[in-house]
Write an enzyme that holds these catalytic residues in place. Structure first.
Site, PDB file in Angstrom:
ATOM      1  N   GLN A 236       3.492   7.681   2.312  1.00  0.00           N
ATOM      2  CA  GLN A 236       2.810   6.831   3.267  1.00  0.00           C
ATOM      3  C   GLN A 236       2.809   5.400   2.722  1.00  0.00           C
ATOM      4  O   GLN A 236       2.369   5.160   1.589  1.00  0.00           O
ATOM      5  CB  GLN A 236       1.373   7.331   3.463  1.00  0.00           C
TER       6      GLN A 236
ATOM      7  N   ASP B  64      -0.304   9.101   0.675  1.00  0.00           N
ATOM      8  CA  ASP B  64       0.154  10.462   0.442  1.00  0.00           C
ATOM      9  C   ASP B  64       1.653  10.586   0.134  1.00  0.00           C
ATOM     10  O   ASP B  64       2.469   9.943   0.790  1.00  0.00           O
ATOM     11  CB  ASP B  64      -0.063  11.331   1.690  1.00  0.00           C
TER      12      ASP B  64
ATOM     13  N   GLU C 200      -7.226  17.998   5.715  1.00  0.00           N
ATOM     14  CA  GLU C 200      -5.998  17.216   5.779  1.00  0.00           C
ATOM     15  C   GLU C 200      -4.950  17.851   4.868  1.00  0.00           C
ATOM     16  O   GLU C 200      -5.246  18.570   3.921  1.00  0.00           O
ATOM     17  CB  GLU C 200      -6.254  15.790   5.277  1.00  0.00           C
TER      18      GLU C 200
ATOM     19  N   SER D 197       1.356  11.705   7.790  1.00  0.00           N
ATOM     20  CA  SER D 197       1.954  12.600   6.794  1.00  0.00           C
ATOM     21  C   SER D 197       2.697  13.790   7.401  1.00  0.00           C
ATOM     22  O   SER D 197       2.409  14.239   8.508  1.00  0.00           O
ATOM     23  CB  SER D 197       0.872  13.099   5.840  1.00  0.00           C
TER      24      SER D 197
ATOM     25  N   TRP E 200       0.831  -1.221   0.000  1.00  0.00           N
ATOM     26  CA  TRP E 200       0.000   0.000   0.000  1.00  0.00           C
ATOM     27  C   TRP E 200       0.852   1.253   0.000  1.00  0.00           C
ATOM     28  O   TRP E 200       1.845   1.342   0.745  1.00  0.00           O
ATOM     29  CB  TRP E 200      -0.862  -0.001   1.265  1.00  0.00           C
ATOM     30  N   MET E 201       0.474   2.263  -0.776  1.00  0.00           N
ATOM     31  CA  MET E 201       1.012   3.609  -0.598  1.00  0.00           C
ATOM     32  C   MET E 201      -0.127   4.607  -0.682  1.00  0.00           C
ATOM     33  O   MET E 201      -1.109   4.406  -1.381  1.00  0.00           O
ATOM     34  CB  MET E 201       2.108   3.960  -1.600  1.00  0.00           C
TER      35      MET E 201
ATOM     36  N   ARG F 243      -3.302  17.119  12.287  1.00  0.00           N
ATOM     37  CA  ARG F 243      -2.238  16.345  11.621  1.00  0.00           C
ATOM     38  C   ARG F 243      -1.708  17.008  10.343  1.00  0.00           C
ATOM     39  O   ARG F 243      -2.242  17.985   9.871  1.00  0.00           O
ATOM     40  CB  ARG F 243      -2.727  14.935  11.315  1.00  0.00           C
ATOM     41  N   ASP F 244      -0.628  16.388   9.847  1.00  0.00           N
ATOM     42  CA  ASP F 244      -0.014  16.703   8.549  1.00  0.00           C
ATOM     43  C   ASP F 244       0.693  18.066   8.555  1.00  0.00           C
ATOM     44  O   ASP F 244       0.364  18.976   7.772  1.00  0.00           O
ATOM     45  CB  ASP F 244      -1.049  16.639   7.416  1.00  0.00           C
TER      46      ASP F 244
HETATM   47  N1  DQQ Z   1      -3.315  10.239   5.121  1.00  0.00           N
HETATM   48  C1  DQQ Z   1      -2.437  10.202   6.257  1.00  0.00           C
HETATM   49  C2  DQQ Z   1      -2.843  11.315   7.141  1.00  0.00           C
HETATM   50  C3  DQQ Z   1      -3.560  12.235   6.216  1.00  0.00           C
HETATM   51  C4  DQQ Z   1      -4.260  11.300   5.304  1.00  0.00           C
HETATM   52  C5  DQQ Z   1      -2.511   8.870   6.903  1.00  0.00           C
HETATM   53  C6  DQQ Z   1      -4.659  11.864   3.980  1.00  0.00           C
HETATM   54  O1  DQQ Z   1      -1.752  11.913   7.794  1.00  0.00           O
HETATM   55  O2  DQQ Z   1      -4.347  13.123   6.912  1.00  0.00           O
HETATM   56  O3  DQQ Z   1      -2.022   7.860   6.031  1.00  0.00           O
HETATM   57  O4  DQQ Z   1      -4.754  10.888   2.981  1.00  0.00           O
END
Ligand code: DQQ
Length: 483
Positions: free
Chosen positions: A38, A22, A199, A83, A19-20, A143-144
């Site tokens: 990710q 962001d 996000e 992320s 899996w991938m 987050r992010d």
């Molecule tokens: N994907 C990440 C998060 C983000 C989300 C988790 C967006 O950090 O908010 O894999 O696709």
């Protein structure tokens, strides 16, 4: 086997398996472009999220590298390294990212900035460096982080949302990256218009404006906001959709050494309209997710965000065919003969004449039962990717996605179309981009057709190139979990 899979792209970046999602930590370090992303090393589903890593010198050919960040048992990222971004901290490549549960912000830095591959990363012993959302604010999500340098300080935005009110972006400041002070909301949206949580913020100057990219929940499409950034607040003046083809999500922008603002986004799967069946189909394939080709973004004279393919990708062009002055009428035979392929670039200039619609079909079976149509509606100036018959399998997402485009002053429409397994990317000359995922069932669904209905149209010129794979197969190794 993933390699024999007709849906698997061969010239867009994706890891060898699993899996991938962001893109993360985009940075050009001493000439080389590093892409982190990710990644779940344990399968083709979202879980046990690490940061995968790949590097390229030419933005075309990628080399897989070992995983850069893995969850630390008992650490603030024990349940996932979510992320974040990369930046240059005084000569040291540095990450800021989200650890989950709860969502907190963490730091890591390259062990050896002189290593051209930047393979080893160490986490900051003081993690998390931002342990909680602002006191008194009831947030959904935190987050992010996205970091930049301004005057003598570091600034960081974190994606969030105020419960019951809408998505927002929280702005922090620090002198040392370790101690952060919450300043204020960079901006806030409206629950009904732009969702409840934002996000993956990416915030940057473009021309004399600033641009904020957000991926709002539950919209599942990426918005750009163009406006003024003053006194640590951002006032949007215009809002638009970055790519409304239905699969582009969670993009990140970076400035490269040539001064280009490059954009990468995750192209999510649409193997089945029902989520549990989509997950099962991803697991059966052994892989999920692919990175959209990097594009250069700019603002048009009328203030829209334009995405354009990079000239670097032309290095992959192989066998070439070209045509000029193709007249299209309803029911006429395909003027492109036996042009076919699952990994192609197509470039054409359409004069719609008095036709109601002009269409280009890709991934078309010889009998036309399966095809993905790119349709231009002359009266409305709308461009569509029509997936109604993209697959004989009833499972995949088949909705038609589109955008209004601006034809040239002479009424013609320039298009560049990239087909790569299950990826179809369409770029119009005005900077509009539409990307969709399609899953034909027949191995002979490879044809390319041109047609028109409701009148006569002309394709003034057209070129087609077979696109070479970016993977020297022998060099493709499964990344190992490091750090
Ligand atoms: N994907 C990440 C998060 C983000 C989300 C988790 C967006 O950090 O908010 O894999 O696709």
């Amino acid at each position: 086997m993933a390699e024999a899979d007709q849906h698997r792209p061969t010239y867009h970046f994706l890891p060898p398996s699993n899996w991938m999602n962001d893109p993360n930590g985009l940075i050009q370090w001493r000439g080389r472009y590093h892409l982190f992303y990710q990644y779940n090393p344990n399968g083709a589903f979202h879980g046990t999220i690490h940061w995968g890593h790949a590097v390229t010198d030419d933005l075309v050919h990628w080399q897989d590298l070992p995983v850069a960040l893995a969850p630390t048992p008992d650490g603030p990222d024990k349940d996932g390294v979510y992320s974040g971004c990369a930046f240059d901290n005084n000569g040291v490549p540095t990450f800021m990212y989200t650890g989950v549960r709860p969502q907190v912000q963490c730091l890591a830095e390259a062990v050896d900035p002189n290593d051209p591959d930047l393979v080893a990363w160490q986490k900051h012993p003081g993690n998390p460096v931002i342990a909680d959302s602002p006191a008194g604010m009831q947030v959904e999500g935190f987050r992010d982080p996205f970091v930049w340098r301004e005057a003598d300080d570091w600034y960081c935005v974190v994606g969030s949302g105020v419960v019951g009110e809408g998505g927002n972006i929280l702005l922090y400041r620090s002198s040392d990256l370790v101690t952060w002070e919450y300043l204020n909301e960079l901006c806030r949206g409206d629950l009904a218009e732009t969702g409840r949580m934002w996000e993956c913020p990416s915030f940057f100057a473009l021309g004399d404006k600033h641009v904020l990219l957000i991926s709002p929940i539950p919209m599942v499409k990426v918005l750009y906001l163009v406006g003024e950034y003053r006194d640590h607040r951002f006032t949007p003046e215009r809002i638009g959709i970055v790519d409304d083809g239905g699969c582009f999500y969670a993009p990140q922008a970076m400035l490269d050494e040539r001064g280009r603002r490059l954009l990468w986004g995750w192209l999510r799967e649409g193997r089945h309209v029902e989520t549990p069946k989509n997950v099962e189909a991803q697991k059966a394939a052994g892989w999920s997710g692919v990175m959209g080709q990097p594009t250069e973004v700019s603002l048009t004279a009328d203030g829209r965000l334009a995405l354009r393919p990079l000239s670097e990708l032309e290095a992959l062009r192989g066998a070439h065919s070209s045509w000029a002055d193709l007249d299209l009428t309803e029911g006429a035979p395909n003027p492109l003969g036996d042009l076919a392929g699952g990994h192609l670039e197509l470039g054409l200039t359409i004069d719609p004449g008095d036709a109601a619609e002009v269409w280009l079909s890709v991934l078309r079976s010889p009998d036309g039962a399966e095809e993905t149509r790119i349709v231009y509606d002359r009266a409305s100036s709308e461009l569509w990717i029509d997936r109604a018959r993209a697959s004989l399998d009833p499972g995949p997402v088949r909705e038609r996605r589109g955008a209004t485009v601006q034809p040239g002053p002479d009424g013609t429409l320039g298009l560049r179309v990239f087909v790569d397994g299950s990826v179809v990317e369409v770029f119009a000359a005005d900077g509009t981009c539409l990307t969709s995922r399609v899953y034909p069932t027949r191995t002979d669904s490879l044809g390319v057709w041109l047609g028109a209905q409701g009148g006569r149209a002309r394709v003034q010129q057209m070129g087609a190139w077979e696109m070479q794979s970016i993977w020297p197969e022998a060099a493709r190794v499964m990344p190992e979990v490091g750090a």
